[in-house]
Design a protein around this motif. Structure first.
Motif: not given
Length: 300
Positions: A241-265
């Motif tokens: 319903f196009n309401r993702m940005s209204r959720l308090s536990d959703v954060e959106t960031l904008t960047t042109d820099k490198e991003i890394s994603i890590k996890s314990s497994k």
């Protein structure tokens, strides 16, 4: 490349989407009413579109327009064969979600797609890399990647978008135990799930980054903070319903820099809708844009 007698080399994935044969036949009928010269190459299995694209790039023929006739996975394979090539790219939407087709103003319309292929001029679009895998739309880890990993062979072709609903239920036990560390310019964020988006749309017609777009050299990073089946359902409804940005536990960031994603497994990751990566990930923009055909007046 000229507008008259445009030379289209179509890489057709016959396994993409429902009603593929009928829709592709319709596309060929529409093309017969244009001045385009058409060459058709059919994929024979995973990775074949990449191989054929590399062969076309090696022809060094600047008058070719390369056309992906399939879904976003077909586009992904072609994109990885285009690396270093200058061929413009067009789309005939035959897949399930057709996110790229929506980005360029074509949607699921065969008629619009053929009009663009026959008349449009190429414009720049920025791809990116995740662990050297090139992508144009998005990379995801978490809810979406576990769901895509749970898809069964042939399920999308039989059930279209409903296949993802079935897969999500199969993947749901894994939704309870998700934690990812996302790092951007020395800042660290913890999330249950993350989408690194180059596109405005996600999973079809659903907006995930309204101000984004493949024409922009940047990422929209969507962090979904909470894990679990209830959270997954809530995020899914918000996207619907196009309401993702209204959720308090959703954060959106904008960047042109490198991003890394890590996890314990080790965690599976989806790239433009296909599972082809795993954590850890390093994601960065390609400095040189590709060229893509779009509908006139579209935002890209």
């Amino acid at each position: 490349m000229t507008l008259s007698k445009r030379r289209l080399v179509i890489i057709h994935n016959p396994t993409s989407g429902m009603r593929n044969k009928n829709r592709f036949s319709k596309a060929l009928l529409c093309l017969a009413d244009t001045d385009c010269e058409v060459e058709i190459l059919k994929t024979m299995g995973p990775g074949h579109a990449t191989e054929m694209t590399r062969e076309l790039v090696a022809r060094n023929d600047p008058d070719i327009v390369l056309v992906a006739a399939g879904g976003d996975g077909t586009v992904l394979e072609i994109l990885n064969g285009l690396d270093g090539g200058e061929l413009p790219l067009g789309v005939i939407p035959l897949g399930t979600a057709n996110v790229l087709a929506r980005e360029i103003g074509v949607g699921a319309s065969i008629e619009k797609a053929i009009k663009v292929l026959a008349t449009a001029l190429p414009v720049p679009a920025y791809a990116a890399r995740a662990n050297e895998k090139r992508f144009l739309l998005m990379v995801g880890a978490g809810y979406d990647s576990l769901t895509v990993a749970a898809l069964r062979p042939g399920e999308k072709k039989r059930f279209s978008a409903f296949a993802y609903v079935f897969a999500a239920f199969r993947a749901s036990p894994g939704f309870r135990d998700m934690e990812l560390e996302v790092s951007i310019e020395g800042k660290h964020y913890i999330a249950a799930s993350v989408v690194i988006s180059k596109a405005r749309y996600y999973g079809g017609p659903f907006l995930i980054a309204a101000e984004g777009g493949i024409e922009k050299p940047r990422f929209d990073v969507v962090l979904l903070k909470n894990a679990g089946l209830v959270a997954a359902f809530r995020y899914g409804m918000a996207l619907l319903f196009n309401r993702m940005s209204r959720l308090s536990d959703v954060e959106t960031l904008t960047t042109d820099k490198e991003i890394s994603i890590k996890s314990s497994k080790v965690f599976p990751c989806q790239c433009d809708g296909d599972i082809c990566l795993e954590t850890p990930l390093r994601i960065s923009l390609d400095p040189t844009p590709i060229r893509i055909l779009r509908a006139k007046g579209n935002k890209i």
